[in-house]
Design an enzyme around this catalytic site. Structure first.
Site, mmCIF file in Angstrom:
data_model
loop_
_atom_site.group_PDB
_atom_site.id
_atom_site.type_symbol
_atom_site.label_atom_id
_atom_site.label_comp_id
_atom_site.label_asym_id
_atom_site.label_seq_id
_atom_site.Cartn_x
_atom_site.Cartn_y
_atom_site.Cartn_z
ATOM 1 N N SER A 1 0.817 -1.220 0.000
ATOM 2 C CA SER A 1 0.000 0.000 0.000
ATOM 3 C C SER A 1 0.850 1.269 0.000
ATOM 4 C CB SER A 1 -0.939 -0.007 1.215
ATOM 5 O OG SER A 1 -0.181 -0.103 2.404
ATOM 6 N N THR A 2 2.024 1.245 0.609
ATOM 7 C CA THR A 2 2.871 2.447 0.641
ATOM 8 C C THR A 2 3.558 2.645 -0.712
ATOM 9 O OG1 THR A 2 3.308 1.773 2.921
ATOM 10 C CG2 THR A 2 4.492 3.713 2.123
ATOM 11 N N GLU B 1 10.980 -8.569 -5.026
ATOM 12 C CA GLU B 1 11.436 -7.322 -4.379
ATOM 13 C C GLU B 1 12.928 -7.398 -4.074
ATOM 14 O OE1 GLU B 1 7.415 -5.785 -2.095
ATOM 15 O OE2 GLU B 1 8.630 -7.287 -1.115
ATOM 16 N N ALA C 1 8.050 -1.654 3.575
ATOM 17 C CA ALA C 1 8.635 -2.666 4.467
ATOM 18 C C ALA C 1 7.673 -2.933 5.613
ATOM 19 C CB ALA C 1 9.973 -2.187 5.000
HETATM 20 C C1 5RP Z 1 5.238 -6.845 -0.004
HETATM 21 C C2 5RP Z 1 6.051 -5.996 0.901
HETATM 22 C C3 5RP Z 1 5.473 -4.672 1.269
HETATM 23 O O1 5RP Z 1 6.320 -3.662 0.826
HETATM 24 C C4 5RP Z 1 5.330 -4.635 2.778
HETATM 25 O O2 5RP Z 1 4.496 -5.709 3.181
HETATM 26 C C5 5RP Z 1 4.723 -3.305 3.251
HETATM 27 O O3 5RP Z 1 3.422 -3.165 2.769
HETATM 28 P P1 5RP Z 1 2.515 -1.922 3.169
HETATM 29 O O4 5RP Z 1 3.171 -0.708 2.613
HETATM 30 O O5 5RP Z 1 1.176 -2.230 2.549
HETATM 31 O O6 5RP Z 1 2.430 -1.890 4.686
HETATM 32 O O7 5RP Z 1 7.124 -6.325 1.338
HETATM 33 O O8 5RP Z 1 5.842 -8.088 -0.208
#
Ligand code: 5RP
Length: 236
Positions: free
Chosen positions: A35-36, A111, A91
C-alpha cells in the site's frame, strides 16, 4: 489521486512523495509492492505527466505492474535494463541499521531481486514500521517456498527455532500462491539479534526460494507521520 486524510495513509503518502523526488529524467525505477509503494507509483505517474519525465518501471509484483500501467508508467524488464537507478519499496519492519523484514504482501522474492539490481534503494513507510530489533511484536518472517518442499522446510525451520505457518489466502480457499507459483511460510523466531546469519541459514534449506530478511540492502528510509517525514540514511 483522491485525497485521503486518514493519518496512516497520509503518513505513507508523505513518505512516498519524498522518495519520488529522487527520480530523474531517463531513470529506470524499481516499483515496490504494497500500500505504501502504491502511493509512490501514483506519485511517479503524476510527476511523469506534469514534468514530461521519461522513466521506465520494473514492477516487483502483478499489483505493481497493473498500477504502473494504470498510471501511464512504461514497463521494462531486468533483461533489458539489468541495472536499476532507484527502487522505491515498502517494508514491514525497519531497524535503526536499516535492516528489514518484508513480504507481508508475498512479493519478497522479486522485491529482493530488484533491490539487489538497484544503485539506490529507498524504503518508505509510516512510523509504526520502526522497531529496535527485527521480529519484535510477534512479527513473523515470510519465507517463499517451492510447494514440493513445504513439509521439509517446515521441519527445518522448527529445528532452527522458528514456528512456521503456511499462509492462507483471503478471498480464495487454500494457501497463498505467489506471483512465482510458490507458497509462503510465515515463521516466527521471536526477536532476531543476527538477521544476516538466520537469513543465510534459511537460504541453505533446499526448497527455500527467498526470505523476507533484507539485510544491508537499504540506502535511505523515509518514515512518514501525518505531519512530517523523517529521513534515515545508511551509515557508510
Ligand atoms: C510486499 C512488501 C510490502 O512492501 C510490505 O508488506 C509493506 O506493505 P505496506 O506498505 O502495505 O504496509 O514487502 O511483499
Amino acid at each position: 489521486m483522491k485525497a485521503n486524510f486518514e493519518p496512516v495513509q497520509e503518513a505513507k503518502r508523505k513518505a512516498a512523495l519524498e522518495a519520488v523526488k529522487h527520480v530523474k529524467d531517463g531513470f529506470i525505477v524499481g516499483l515496490g509492492s504494497g500500500s505504501t509503494a502504491a502511493f509512490a507509483i501514483e506519485a511517479l505517474g503524476e510527476r511523469m505527466k506534469r514534468e514530461k519525465l521519461r522513466v521506465m518501471g520494473i514492477p516487483t509484483s502483478y499489483q505493481a505492474f497493473l498500477l504502473a500501467v494504470e498510471c501511464g508508467i512504461p514497463i521494462t524488464t531486468l533483461d533489458e535494463h539489468p541495472e536499476i537507478d532507484v527502487t522505491i519499496d515498502g517494508a514491514d519492519q525497519i531497524t535503526p541499521e536499516l535492516n528489514l523484514i518484508k513480504g507481508m504482501g508475498a512479493a519478497l522474492a522479486r522485491e529482493k531481486i530488484v533491490a539487489a539490481a538497484s544503485k539506490l534503494n529507498i524504503i518508505i513507510a509510516d512510523q509504526q514500521k520502526k522497531v529496535k530489533v527485527l521480529g519484535e511484536n510477534n512479527q513473523s518472517v515470510p519465507i517463499e517456498v517451492l510447494p514440493f518442499a513445504i513439509s521439509l522446510v517446515k521441519r527445518k525451520i522448527i529445528a532452527a527455532g522458528g514456528k512456521p505457518v503456511l499462509r492462507e489466502g483471503k478471498g480464495k480457499l487454500g494457501p497463498v500462491i505467489t506471483d512465482n507459483g510458490n507458497a509462503i511460510l510465515d515463521a516466527n523466531f521471536g526477536e532476531i539479534a543476527k538477521p544476516g546469519e538466520l537469513d543465510a541459514k534459511l537460504k541453505m534449506i533446499p526448497g527455500v526460494v527467498e526470505t523476507g530478511f533484507f539485510v544491508g540492502l537499504t540506502d535511505i528510509v523515509y518514515l512518514g507521520t501525518s505531519s512530517a517525514v523523517e529521513k534515515i540514511e545508511k551509515i557508510r
